[in-house]
Design a protein around this motif. Structure first.
Motif, mmCIF file in Angstrom:
data_model
loop_
_atom_site.group_PDB
_atom_site.id
_atom_site.type_symbol
_atom_site.label_atom_id
_atom_site.label_comp_id
_atom_site.label_asym_id
_atom_site.label_seq_id
_atom_site.Cartn_x
_atom_site.Cartn_y
_atom_site.Cartn_z
ATOM 1 N N THR A 404 -50.495 5.701 -1.485
ATOM 2 C CA THR A 404 -50.047 4.752 -0.449
ATOM 3 C C THR A 404 -48.592 5.043 -0.074
ATOM 4 O OG1 THR A 404 -49.360 3.126 -2.118
ATOM 5 C CG2 THR A 404 -51.616 2.970 -1.291
ATOM 6 N N ARG A 405 -48.240 4.774 1.239
ATOM 7 C CA ARG A 405 -46.869 4.963 1.739
ATOM 8 C C ARG A 405 -46.703 4.150 3.013
ATOM 9 N NH1 ARG A 405 -46.770 8.298 6.167
ATOM 10 N NH2 ARG A 405 -48.652 9.534 6.551
ATOM 11 N N SER A 406 -45.479 4.036 3.431
ATOM 12 C CA SER A 406 -45.176 3.374 4.698
ATOM 13 C C SER A 406 -45.499 4.317 5.849
ATOM 14 C CB SER A 406 -43.687 2.976 4.740
ATOM 15 O OG SER A 406 -43.316 2.552 6.036
ATOM 16 N N GLU A 407 -45.744 3.715 6.977
ATOM 17 C CA GLU A 407 -46.027 4.546 8.149
ATOM 18 C C GLU A 407 -44.843 5.430 8.510
ATOM 19 O OE1 GLU A 407 -49.147 1.606 10.509
ATOM 20 O OE2 GLU A 407 -47.127 1.972 11.276
ATOM 21 N N LYS A 408 -43.629 4.959 8.165
ATOM 22 C CA LYS A 408 -42.438 5.719 8.517
ATOM 23 C C LYS A 408 -42.133 6.836 7.529
ATOM 24 C CE LYS A 408 -40.323 1.649 10.685
ATOM 25 N NZ LYS A 408 -39.138 0.739 10.672
ATOM 26 N N THR A 409 -42.717 6.701 6.314
ATOM 27 C CA THR A 409 -42.399 7.688 5.283
ATOM 28 C C THR A 409 -43.165 8.974 5.549
ATOM 29 O OG1 THR A 409 -42.099 5.917 3.683
ATOM 30 C CG2 THR A 409 -42.338 8.156 2.813
ATOM 31 N N GLU A 410 -42.450 10.044 5.538
ATOM 32 C CA GLU A 410 -43.060 11.339 5.758
ATOM 33 C C GLU A 410 -43.052 12.135 4.452
ATOM 34 O OE1 GLU A 410 -41.212 13.391 8.929
ATOM 35 O OE2 GLU A 410 -41.732 11.879 10.450
ATOM 36 N N VAL A 411 -44.227 12.688 4.136
ATOM 37 C CA VAL A 411 -44.381 13.500 2.923
ATOM 38 C C VAL A 411 -44.976 14.835 3.330
ATOM 39 C CG1 VAL A 411 -45.402 13.677 0.633
ATOM 40 C CG2 VAL A 411 -44.716 11.442 1.528
ATOM 41 N N SER A 412 -44.349 15.892 2.920
ATOM 42 C CA SER A 412 -44.853 17.221 3.270
ATOM 43 C C SER A 412 -46.194 17.484 2.574
ATOM 44 C CB SER A 412 -43.841 18.298 2.858
ATOM 45 O OG SER A 412 -43.610 18.236 1.466
ATOM 46 N N LYS A 413 -47.137 17.999 3.307
ATOM 47 C CA LYS A 413 -48.486 18.251 2.778
ATOM 48 C C LYS A 413 -48.580 19.688 2.264
ATOM 49 C CE LYS A 413 -50.570 14.904 5.907
ATOM 50 N NZ LYS A 413 -51.576 14.659 6.980
ATOM 51 N N THR A 414 -47.866 19.931 1.196
ATOM 52 C CA THR A 414 -47.891 21.238 0.556
ATOM 53 C C THR A 414 -48.297 21.047 -0.901
ATOM 54 O OG1 THR A 414 -45.572 21.146 -0.118
ATOM 55 C CG2 THR A 414 -46.056 22.027 2.093
ATOM 56 N N ASP A 415 -48.511 22.192 -1.602
ATOM 57 C CA ASP A 415 -48.905 22.126 -3.011
ATOM 58 C C ASP A 415 -47.738 22.425 -3.941
ATOM 59 O OD1 ASP A 415 -48.601 24.722 -2.368
ATOM 60 O OD2 ASP A 415 -50.533 25.425 -3.184
ATOM 61 N N GLU A 416 -46.489 22.209 -3.438
ATOM 62 C CA GLU A 416 -45.319 22.448 -4.266
ATOM 63 C C GLU A 416 -45.246 21.414 -5.380
ATOM 64 O OE1 GLU A 416 -41.983 22.343 -1.734
ATOM 65 O OE2 GLU A 416 -42.473 24.199 -0.653
ATOM 66 N N GLN A 417 -44.705 21.841 -6.559
ATOM 67 C CA GLN A 417 -44.583 20.950 -7.693
ATOM 68 C C GLN A 417 -43.538 19.858 -7.447
ATOM 69 O OE1 GLN A 417 -46.379 20.833 -10.474
ATOM 70 N NE2 GLN A 417 -47.708 22.478 -9.708
ATOM 71 N N ILE A 422 -37.835 11.087 1.609
ATOM 72 C CA ILE A 422 -36.656 10.298 2.022
ATOM 73 C C ILE A 422 -37.131 8.927 2.483
ATOM 74 C CG2 ILE A 422 -34.706 10.152 3.622
ATOM 75 C CD1 ILE A 422 -34.745 13.208 3.760
ATOM 76 N N PHE A 423 -36.621 7.863 1.811
ATOM 77 C CA PHE A 423 -36.952 6.491 2.172
ATOM 78 C C PHE A 423 -35.821 5.898 3.007
ATOM 79 C CE2 PHE A 423 -39.120 7.206 -1.919
ATOM 80 C CZ PHE A 423 -40.438 7.016 -1.512
ATOM 81 N N GLN A 424 -36.166 5.048 3.984
ATOM 82 C CA GLN A 424 -35.181 4.409 4.844
ATOM 83 C C GLN A 424 -34.630 3.142 4.221
ATOM 84 O OE1 GLN A 424 -34.071 5.873 7.560
ATOM 85 N NE2 GLN A 424 -35.530 7.576 7.238
ATOM 86 N N GLY A 425 -35.285 2.624 3.208
ATOM 87 C CA GLY A 425 -34.831 1.405 2.566
ATOM 88 C C GLY A 425 -35.685 1.106 1.347
ATOM 89 N N LEU A 431 -43.472 0.482 -0.986
ATOM 90 C CA LEU A 431 -44.822 0.755 -0.476
ATOM 91 C C LEU A 431 -45.363 2.098 -0.951
ATOM 92 C CD1 LEU A 431 -44.413 -0.490 3.228
ATOM 93 C CD2 LEU A 431 -45.521 -1.662 1.312
ATOM 94 N N PHE A 432 -44.505 2.904 -1.503
ATOM 95 C CA PHE A 432 -44.924 4.233 -1.972
ATOM 96 C C PHE A 432 -45.479 4.134 -3.399
ATOM 97 C CE2 PHE A 432 -44.371 8.407 -3.821
ATOM 98 C CZ PHE A 432 -44.735 9.254 -2.789
ATOM 99 N N GLY A 433 -46.728 4.683 -3.602
ATOM 100 C CA GLY A 433 -47.298 4.644 -4.956
ATOM 101 C C GLY A 433 -48.648 5.356 -5.055
#
Length: 674
Positions: A404-417, A422-425, A431-433
């Motif tokens: 789960t994440r916020s709509e504003k949170t961007e997470v790169s879709k890679t397989d890096e360890q 970056i969270f705005q607040g 909301l991230f979990g």
């Protein structure tokens, strides 16, 4: 020969019998296919078990408890024959017959037949053994041999409404045969015919070079057994009494022409076949009871008196009256002197007059020609286990983790360890979990295991019987008791197996009496490990009553030897013999006679080197006996000068080399387990 005319003679009758009785067994055939599919691990799940209209689904995996519990009951051994004579004077005949039947079990593929039988019987509720005599199998000294084959219940169509095989008017057996084999055996070309029932050979589709041959066994008007054979609309064979001996005689003078191309008396080449109830001896037959002579003395009126009377009285001659007197032209009787002549001895031909089919039932069931199937009893449990296992697999497949994440949170879709987020607040970080979905399959597992235990209890199979760890049996004795109790639940099946083999050996004996014309060698293993050979001669079983009538001795009692399984396990027999020696059952273990008896019995069970050890002990005993005899022959004064206390024959310090070249201390080996 291209085959006989279609739809004539008995063919329509047998086709109608096949159609009507096959229709009556259609539901049973469908059930047989379902049992086989369950044993093979079908993935189909019945949504509504035992309903007429069922929906099916596919299981994701199969825990095949049907195959597991069927295999747990397999007994690789089969019982040996035991023949008992009704009268004391026939004891030797019974022993010879028993030994010969044991030899036949070695010649025939009984191990393979038993292996298949042990699986078909619990799956389908029973199966069928077929006994035949193959006259085409020859050796240098004998003609013909016994043949025993196993039939699947799908191949046998019983008379509808009759449950006992001996009460049936007919039985139909279906076999798949190659077209070439049919041509060679029956002389009928069936190249244009198609296979009518591929399931009779276990197939699902028709084969191009195979046809379904139907054998109709029936009881004829005289009480004998006939056989009618056909393929589709083509008759192959019509034998009103197929177990009778087929002979050939001259159509001109009636003389026997069996095995001949022309008559020895009139030279005619025209012959006809007939069923022979008697046989005329052409040579003396030696039996253990004496010699059956080729010629027998009989009294008859001199032919010359009859011929002379015909010349005197002409057409008025009436021949011989019922009371043995000659009749003249006026009806007056006068006495004529009989004369003794020799006539060929005639003895009856033995005919089995029984169906060549023996049924083994799994468990007797009222109203069934076969018995109850084990799979029918645990079919619902197998279906429920497949349901539970499929639900478990489905739950595991649908379980996992949710991100789960916020709509504003961007997470790169890679397989890096290590990835940067970056969270705005703080609210966005909350909301991230990651949430793991815990799947509970314990209820499904408990239900599946409960159904498995139900199936095992239904069939009476315990952990000890399956060779699995049994926590309830805390000692060796307790484990033996547990196995014995489990075996008691299955004792009925063993009784039915023994009963079938007893009937099978009886049928084999009847076929031997009917068709084995030449003496056959019999091998017998003696208690000392040696082998003796004798002969099985069917004429030994021919007797003559007080009136001079010949008859066959076929009233022996057939059962099975329940100790044959132990006797067939040599290692177990070695242990039994050792235990008997140590407990003193043979006598004093230090006594030379006891040791010789021990090694004699070990040699009988083919223990390596036992025969050589026995011979050396026997030789040493003979040497000591000879030495003692020489001492006794010496004068008393010489004996008094000899040292007292001769060395005993016992072998506590004697080393003996066995067949493998190893050395063991005799008594130490005996008492230490060898």
């Amino acid at each position: 020969m291209d085959g006989k005319k279609k739809a004539q003679g008995k063919l329509p009758l047998w086709q109608e019998r096949l159609r009507r009785n096959s229709a009556a067994m259609r539901e049973e055939f469908a059930q047989m296919d379902k049992r086989t599919a369950l044993y093979n691990g079908t993935r189909e799940i019945d949504k509504v078990p035992n309903a007429k209209s069922q929906g099916t689904a596919q299981a994701s995996g199969v825990r095949n408890i049907v195959a597991e519990l069927m295999e747990a009951q397999v007994d690789s051994s089969f019982p040996m024959p035991k023949v008992t004579a009704r009268r004391q004077e026939h004891e030797e005949l019974a022993k010879t017959l028993e030994d010969f039947l044991r030899n036949e079990t070695d010649r025939l593929p009984f191990e393979m037949l038993n292996d298949m039988d042990e699986r078909i019987t619990p799956i389908q509720g029973g199966d069928i053994f077929l006994v035949e005599w193959d006259s085409n199998r020859h050796t240098h000294e004998t003609r013909g041999e016994l043949c025993v084959s196993l039939l699947h219940p799908r191949q046998v169509i019983f008379q509808d409404g009759v449950n006992e095989i001996n009460d049936m008017d007919f039985i139909i057996v279906q076999m798949g045969m190659s077209k070439k084999h049919v041509k060679e055996k029956y002389g009928v070309n069936v190249d244009d015919e198609t296979e009518s029932d591929p399931q009779s050979r276990g197939g699902r589709s028709t084969a191009e070079d195979v046809v379904t041959v139907n054998f109709g066994y029936f009881r004829n008007e005289k009480g004998g057994i006939g056989r009618y054979t056909w393929v589709n609309d083509m008759e192959l064979e019509d034998l009103e009494d197929y177990q009778a001996r087929k002979m050939k005689r001259c159509t001109k003078c009636g003389a026997d022409m069996t095995g001949l191309d022309s008559c020895q008396h009139c030279g005619s080449t025209q012959a006809e076949e007939y069923d022979s109830d008697e046989m005329e001896l052409f040579e003396d037959i030696e039996t253990r009871n004496g010699v059956i002579p080729m010629m027998t003395e009989a009294e008859t009126f001199p032919p010359e008196l009859q011929e002379a009377a015909k010349l005197v009285f002409g057409e008025n001659f009436r021949g011989v009256s019922e009371n043995g007197l000659m009749m003249d032209e006026f009806g007056n009787a006068y006495e004529a002197e009989p004369m003794t002549v020799e006539v060929p001895t005639r003895i009856p031909r033995y005919k089995p007059d029984i169906y060549p089919i023996v049924i083994r039932k799994n468990v007797s069931s009222w109203g069934k020609a076969l018995g109850d199937s084990d799979i029918d009893k645990i079919m619902d449990q197998q279906n429920m286990i497949k349901k539970c296992d499929s639900r478990i697999q489905e739950k595991l497949d649908k379980g996992g983790s949710i991100f789960t994440r916020s709509e504003k949170t961007e997470v790169s879709k890679t397989d890096e360890q290590l990835r940067e987020v970056i969270f705005q607040g703080a609210d966005e970080a909350n909301l991230f979990g990651i949430h793991n979905l815990q799947v509970d399959t314990s209820q499904d597992q408990a239900i599946a295991e409960a159904n498995y235990e139900q199936a095992r209890r239904t069939l009476g199979i315990t952990d000890s019987f399956q060779g699995r760890p049994d926590r309830t049996a805390t000692s060796g004795t307790a484990k033996q008791i547990a196995v014995a109790q489990s075996a008691g639940r299955l004792e009925s099946k063993r009784i039915m197996k023994n009963a079938m083999y007893a009937d099978l050996y009886a049928v084999m004996f009847r076929f031997l009496l009917a068709y084995s014309d030449e003496p056959r060698s019999v091998r017998h293993n003696n208690i000392d490990g040696s082998t003796t050979y004798s002969e099985f001669n069917k004429y030994d079983y021919l007797a003559q009553d007080a009136a001079g009538e010949w008859y066959w001795l076929d009233d022996f009692l057939f059962s099975v030897d329940n100790t044959s399984s132990l006797a067939g396990n040599r290692e177990s027999m070695w242990q039994e013999i050792r235990m008997n020696l140590q407990t003193g059952a043979f006598g004093d273990p230090a006594d030379p006679e006891t040791l010789i008896l021990f090694w004699e019995m070990m040699a009988g069970q083919h223990y390596p080197g036992a025969a050589e050890i026995r011979e050396r002990l026997e030789k040493k005993r003979q040497e000591q006996l000879a030495q003692m005899q020489m001492q006794q022959m010496l004068p008393p004064e010489t004996q008094a000068q000899m040292p007292q206390g001769a060395e005993p024959m016992g072998v506590p310090d004697m080393a003996v080399e066995d067949a493998g070249g190893s050395t063991m201390e005799m008594m130490g080996g005996l008492t230490g387990g060898m």
